[in-house]
Design a protein around this motif. Structure first.
Motif, PDB file in Angstrom:
ATOM      1  N   VAL A 157      30.400  38.082  34.237  1.00  0.00           N
ATOM      2  CA  VAL A 157      31.067  38.427  32.981  1.00  0.00           C
ATOM      3  C   VAL A 157      30.345  37.681  31.869  1.00  0.00           C
ATOM      4  O   VAL A 157      30.123  36.469  31.958  1.00  0.00           O
ATOM      5  N   TYR A 158      29.956  38.424  30.802  1.00  0.00           N
ATOM      6  CA  TYR A 158      29.220  37.851  29.678  1.00  0.00           C
ATOM      7  C   TYR A 158      30.109  37.826  28.439  1.00  0.00           C
ATOM      8  O   TYR A 158      30.871  38.783  28.191  1.00  0.00           O
ATOM      9  N   SER A 159      29.983  36.764  27.663  1.00  0.00           N
ATOM     10  CA  SER A 159      30.819  36.644  26.466  1.00  0.00           C
ATOM     11  C   SER A 159      30.409  37.622  25.369  1.00  0.00           C
ATOM     12  O   SER A 159      31.202  37.911  24.478  1.00  0.00           O
ATOM     13  N   PRO A 167      40.807  47.195  37.015  1.00  0.00           N
ATOM     14  CA  PRO A 167      40.524  45.764  36.978  1.00  0.00           C
ATOM     15  C   PRO A 167      39.079  45.473  37.384  1.00  0.00           C
ATOM     16  O   PRO A 167      38.449  46.274  38.060  1.00  0.00           O
ATOM     17  N   LEU A 168      38.609  44.306  36.984  1.00  0.00           N
ATOM     18  CA  LEU A 168      37.257  43.909  37.368  1.00  0.00           C
ATOM     19  C   LEU A 168      37.191  43.578  38.854  1.00  0.00           C
ATOM     20  O   LEU A 168      36.261  43.977  39.551  1.00  0.00           O
ATOM     21  N   LEU A 169      38.193  42.837  39.342  1.00  0.00           N
ATOM     22  CA  LEU A 169      38.268  42.460  40.752  1.00  0.00           C
ATOM     23  C   LEU A 169      39.701  42.604  41.238  1.00  0.00           C
ATOM     24  O   LEU A 169      40.656  42.514  40.454  1.00  0.00           O
ATOM     25  N   THR A 170      39.857  42.808  42.544  1.00  0.00           N
ATOM     26  CA  THR A 170      41.178  42.848  43.182  1.00  0.00           C
ATOM     27  C   THR A 170      41.239  41.744  44.222  1.00  0.00           C
ATOM     28  O   THR A 170      40.400  41.686  45.131  1.00  0.00           O
ATOM     29  N   VAL A 171      42.239  40.858  44.072  1.00  0.00           N
ATOM     30  CA  VAL A 171      42.367  39.691  44.937  1.00  0.00           C
ATOM     31  C   VAL A 171      43.802  39.613  45.449  1.00  0.00           C
ATOM     32  O   VAL A 171      44.751  39.910  44.720  1.00  0.00           O
ATOM     33  N   LYS A 172      43.960  39.195  46.700  1.00  0.00           N
ATOM     34  CA  LYS A 172      45.288  39.034  47.270  1.00  0.00           C
ATOM     35  C   LYS A 172      45.923  37.755  46.730  1.00  0.00           C
ATOM     36  O   LYS A 172      45.251  36.755  46.519  1.00  0.00           O
ATOM     37  N   THR A 173      47.240  37.804  46.513  1.00  0.00           N
ATOM     38  CA  THR A 173      47.949  36.608  46.076  1.00  0.00           C
ATOM     39  C   THR A 173      47.861  35.532  47.155  1.00  0.00           C
ATOM     40  O   THR A 173      47.907  35.816  48.349  1.00  0.00           O
ATOM     41  N   GLN A 240      46.382  40.239  35.792  1.00  0.00           N
ATOM     42  CA  GLN A 240      46.331  39.040  34.957  1.00  0.00           C
ATOM     43  C   GLN A 240      44.991  39.002  34.236  1.00  0.00           C
ATOM     44  O   GLN A 240      43.966  39.448  34.774  1.00  0.00           O
ATOM     45  N   THR A 241      45.025  38.461  33.028  1.00  0.00           N
ATOM     46  CA  THR A 241      43.800  38.331  32.238  1.00  0.00           C
ATOM     47  C   THR A 241      43.038  37.081  32.662  1.00  0.00           C
ATOM     48  O   THR A 241      43.655  36.030  32.910  1.00  0.00           O
ATOM     49  N   LEU A 242      41.730  37.206  32.756  1.00  0.00           N
ATOM     50  CA  LEU A 242      40.892  36.040  33.068  1.00  0.00           C
ATOM     51  C   LEU A 242      41.160  34.960  32.030  1.00  0.00           C
ATOM     52  O   LEU A 242      41.193  35.242  30.831  1.00  0.00           O
ATOM     53  N   PRO A 243      41.416  33.719  32.468  1.00  0.00           N
ATOM     54  CA  PRO A 243      41.738  32.641  31.516  1.00  0.00           C
ATOM     55  C   PRO A 243      40.720  32.542  30.388  1.00  0.00           C
ATOM     56  O   PRO A 243      39.515  32.663  30.598  1.00  0.00           O
ATOM     57  N   LYS A 244      41.257  32.317  29.184  1.00  0.00           N
ATOM     58  CA  LYS A 244      40.401  32.191  28.006  1.00  0.00           C
ATOM     59  C   LYS A 244      39.593  30.899  28.090  1.00  0.00           C
ATOM     60  O   LYS A 244      40.148  29.808  28.175  1.00  0.00           O
ATOM     61  N   ILE A 245      38.297  31.027  28.091  1.00  0.00           N
ATOM     62  CA  ILE A 245      37.386  29.884  28.153  1.00  0.00           C
ATOM     63  C   ILE A 245      36.601  29.839  26.856  1.00  0.00           C
ATOM     64  O   ILE A 245      36.003  30.838  26.445  1.00  0.00           O
ATOM     65  N   ARG A 246      36.613  28.688  26.215  1.00  0.00           N
ATOM     66  CA  ARG A 246      35.968  28.544  24.907  1.00  0.00           C
ATOM     67  C   ARG A 246      34.920  27.439  24.972  1.00  0.00           C
ATOM     68  O   ARG A 246      35.187  26.349  25.506  1.00  0.00           O
ATOM     69  N   LEU A 247      33.755  27.731  24.400  1.00  0.00           N
ATOM     70  CA  LEU A 247      32.680  26.743  24.330  1.00  0.00           C
ATOM     71  C   LEU A 247      32.136  26.707  22.912  1.00  0.00           C
ATOM     72  O   LEU A 247      32.091  27.733  22.229  1.00  0.00           O
ATOM     73  N   LEU A 259      31.982  30.217  21.290  1.00  0.00           N
ATOM     74  CA  LEU A 259      31.897  31.301  22.262  1.00  0.00           C
ATOM     75  C   LEU A 259      33.231  31.473  22.966  1.00  0.00           C
ATOM     76  O   LEU A 259      33.887  30.496  23.343  1.00  0.00           O
ATOM     77  N   ARG A 260      33.631  32.739  23.185  1.00  0.00           N
ATOM     78  CA  ARG A 260      34.856  33.071  23.907  1.00  0.00           C
ATOM     79  C   ARG A 260      34.579  34.212  24.867  1.00  0.00           C
ATOM     80  O   ARG A 260      33.763  35.093  24.586  1.00  0.00           O
ATOM     81  N   LEU A 261      35.291  34.211  25.962  1.00  0.00           N
ATOM     82  CA  LEU A 261      35.153  35.304  26.925  1.00  0.00           C
ATOM     83  C   LEU A 261      35.957  36.514  26.474  1.00  0.00           C
ATOM     84  O   LEU A 261      37.020  36.356  25.867  1.00  0.00           O
ATOM     85  N   PRO A 262      35.491  37.721  26.768  1.00  0.00           N
ATOM     86  CA  PRO A 262      36.279  38.912  26.444  1.00  0.00           C
ATOM     87  C   PRO A 262      37.475  39.035  27.387  1.00  0.00           C
ATOM     88  O   PRO A 262      37.604  38.287  28.362  1.00  0.00           O
ATOM     89  N   GLU A 263      38.358  39.982  27.109  1.00  0.00           N
ATOM     90  CA  GLU A 263      39.537  40.203  27.956  1.00  0.00           C
ATOM     91  C   GLU A 263      39.118  40.952  29.218  1.00  0.00           C
ATOM     92  O   GLU A 263      38.685  42.097  29.157  1.00  0.00           O
ATOM     93  N   VAL A 264      39.257  40.282  30.351  1.00  0.00           N
ATOM     94  CA  VAL A 264      38.892  40.852  31.648  1.00  0.00           C
ATOM     95  C   VAL A 264      40.115  40.784  32.559  1.00  0.00           C
ATOM     96  O   VAL A 264      40.751  39.719  32.664  1.00  0.00           O
ATOM     97  N   ILE A 265      40.446  41.892  33.205  1.00  0.00           N
ATOM     98  CA  ILE A 265      41.656  41.977  34.030  1.00  0.00           C
ATOM     99  C   ILE A 265      41.311  41.750  35.500  1.00  0.00           C
ATOM    100  O   ILE A 265      40.381  42.361  36.030  1.00  0.00           O
ATOM    101  N   ILE A 266      42.069  40.865  36.146  1.00  0.00           N
ATOM    102  CA  ILE A 266      41.996  40.630  37.589  1.00  0.00           C
ATOM    103  C   ILE A 266      43.314  41.099  38.200  1.00  0.00           C
ATOM    104  O   ILE A 266      44.390  40.679  37.749  1.00  0.00           O
ATOM    105  N   GLU A 267      43.245  41.951  39.197  1.00  0.00           N
ATOM    106  CA  GLU A 267      44.447  42.502  39.842  1.00  0.00           C
ATOM    107  C   GLU A 267      44.767  41.683  41.097  1.00  0.00           C
ATOM    108  O   GLU A 267      43.953  41.578  42.018  1.00  0.00           O
ATOM    109  N   PHE A 268      45.965  41.085  41.106  1.00  0.00           N
ATOM    110  CA  PHE A 268      46.450  40.356  42.279  1.00  0.00           C
ATOM    111  C   PHE A 268      47.410  41.257  43.056  1.00  0.00           C
ATOM    112  O   PHE A 268      48.355  41.816  42.479  1.00  0.00           O
ATOM    113  N   THR A 269      47.161  41.405  44.333  1.00  0.00           N
ATOM    114  CA  THR A 269      47.978  42.279  45.183  1.00  0.00           C
ATOM    115  C   THR A 269      48.771  41.437  46.176  1.00  0.00           C
ATOM    116  O   THR A 269      48.504  40.253  46.373  1.00  0.00           O
ATOM    117  N   ASP A 270      49.765  42.087  46.831  1.00  0.00           N
ATOM    118  CA  ASP A 270      50.603  41.385  47.808  1.00  0.00           C
ATOM    119  C   ASP A 270      49.755  40.857  48.942  1.00  0.00           C
ATOM    120  O   ASP A 270      48.894  41.559  49.484  1.00  0.00           O
TER     121      ASP A 270
END
Length: 463
Positions: A157-159, A167-173, A240-247, A259-270
């Motif tokens: 992911v590039y700022s 979503p960008l990625l799908t991850v299990k809870t 969930q949105t990827l945590p805002k990271i600022r540099l 610098l700030r990251l754009p809004e990127v969605i990560i999907e958490f599944t059961d």
């Protein structure tokens, strides 16, 4: 008599015939023809020692053996729209008795290219030569700093980009999502913080020391410099949105960028594995504890004048102590971590090495005297060499110790030592700077590749 003349004439004709035959054979050996198969095996390659950057004239070369330049004709060169043909040159290559063809192209955009074959007429035969596949990148010297987040599966992911799938990625809870935050095209990292996401455990597992570029050192590259690694565990299914990271970082041109990251969605599944109630409560407790500690780290990012003075005294203590140097260094690092400051790998030169070199010199001198009295030549020579090494280290330490540093309380940097002069940039409070010169109430400070004048009231000297 007549027979003798006939024999002489016959011998002369035979010699003449042999001479013509030798000349004919030698001419055939020199008049070689290059075959079409040989030409097809040739490759047009980029010249060595050049950077393959966009918007730069790149030189390509190929050598055709056993052919003179007059026997080679280059036909029209047609390439893609983003590739511009500049010029071409043919020269004679005496090493292989052939022809060197040089071509210059300009690439408008970055990417991997395989140029269209070069059409030629060689010794009145039509043929073509293929180009070697190349990868062209943007010139890093012209790029602005950016954040690059790299996940463990290689996803990036590039700022400075916003078009990402949802979503960008799908991850299990309950499963840890690991990623590393990197910075690119920067000479100095000024500030770094992040937001804590809800309904999850978000942990900074490692913070890297960012290497500062020295003054006037021009090294441009596409290298990713790691800043920190994180673990993110989602506890509730859903997006969930990827945590805002600022540099805040300084680029190759010396200017700082936020610098700030754009809004990127990560999907958490059961998750397939269901934990009991006690475990869930423990996880949530850990999440709330982590959130509180991280928030504490971010709130105190900007230092007051008193905190800058305290940081300066911690650096002074670390700079001069010997036996308690590790403790003083740890105390200073803990202070910086508590206030959200990123420690630089370009640390001050500690006095420990100077003390060690003095001990080495004294010990070598004593051992050398003992060896001389006992008439051990080899040991004497060994201790002399050791003492010389210690002296060299001591001289180096003395030179490094003469460098002056200070902690800035923030403020503007001016091009000349006058308050009404043009402002070059600003310094964040708590930033360590190198002091090169003093004029009256002004210091000339160096911060990465940025340099300028600031008032002495805003600098606490590290003694």
């Amino acid at each position: 008599m007549e027979k003798q003349r006939i024999k002489t004439a016959f011998r002369s004709c035979r010699r003449l015939l042999i001479s013509f035959l030798l000349i004919f054979i030698s001419s055939l050996s020199f008049a070689q023809r290059v075959s079409l198969n040989q030409i097809r095996q040739l490759k047009i390659t980029p010249a060595e020692g050049q950077n393959l950057y966009t918007k730069t004239d790149l030189r390509f070369t190929v050598v055709i053996p056993n052919v003179s330049p007059s026997q080679v004709q280059v036909l029209s060169i047609n390439q893609k729209n983003d590739i511009t043909f500049r010029t071409m040159r043919k020269t004679e290559n005496y090493d292989v008795q052939g022809t060197t063809i040089e071509l210059w192209f300009n690439f408008g955009t970055k990417g991997t290219y395989t140029l269209a074959p070069l059409p030629l007429i060689v010794q009145n035969r039509r043929c073509s030569i293929n180009f070697e596949t190349i990868t062209v990148t943007d010139d890093p010297a012209t790029m602005t700093p950016r954040i690059v987040v790299v996940f463990e599966d290689g996803t990036k992911v590039y700022s400075d980009e916003t078009n990402y799938p949802t979503p960008l990625l799908t991850v299990k809870t309950g499963k840890k999502l690991n990623f590393t935050v990197n910075i690119q095209y920067a000479t100095q990292l000024v500030q770094f913080n992040w937001d804590i996401p809800k309904d999850s455990i978000f942990t900074c597992t490692k913070q890297y020391e960012f290497t500062e570029a020295r003054h006037r050192e021009r090294i441009y590259s596409h290298t990713l410099n790691p800043v920190a690694s994180f673990e993110w565990t989602g506890l509730v299914p859903g997006p969930q949105t990827l945590p805002k990271i600022r540099l805040n970082a300084a680029g190759y041109d010396g200017y700082r960028s936020e610098l700030r990251l754009p809004e990127v969605i990560i999907e958490f599944t059961d998750s397939e594995e269901v934990s009991d109630t006690n475990d869930d409560s423990d996880i949530f407790a850990a999440a709330f504890f982590q959130e509180a500690s991280e928030t504490e780290e971010i709130v105190h990012a900007a230092l007051t004048k008193e905190e800058c003075q305290e940081l300066s005294s911690l650096y002074t203590k670390e700079h001069n102590l010997f036996f308690t140097y590790p403790k003083a260094r740890k105390e200073r690092i803990n202070f910086e971590n508590e206030h959200g400051l990123v420690s630089s790998s370009n640390q001050l030169f500690p006095a420990v090495l100077m003390y060690v070199s003095i001990i080495v010199i004294l010990a070598s001198l004593i051992c050398m005297i003992i060896a001389i009295r006992r008439k051990h030549k080899i040991r004497t020579l060994l201790f002399v060499v050791l003492m010389i090494v210690g002296l060299a280290i001591l001289i180096y330490c003395a030179v490094r110790r003469s460098e002056r540093y200070g902690i800035s309380c923030g403020g503007k940097i001016y091009s000349i030592p006058q308050e009404n002069a043009e402002s070059v940039s600003e310094v964040i409070s708590g930033t360590r700077v190198r002091i090169l010169e003093r004029t009256g109430k002004w210091y000339y400070i160096e911060l990465g590749e940025t340099g300028g004048w600031c008032t002495a009231d805003n600098i606490f000297i590290i003694k």
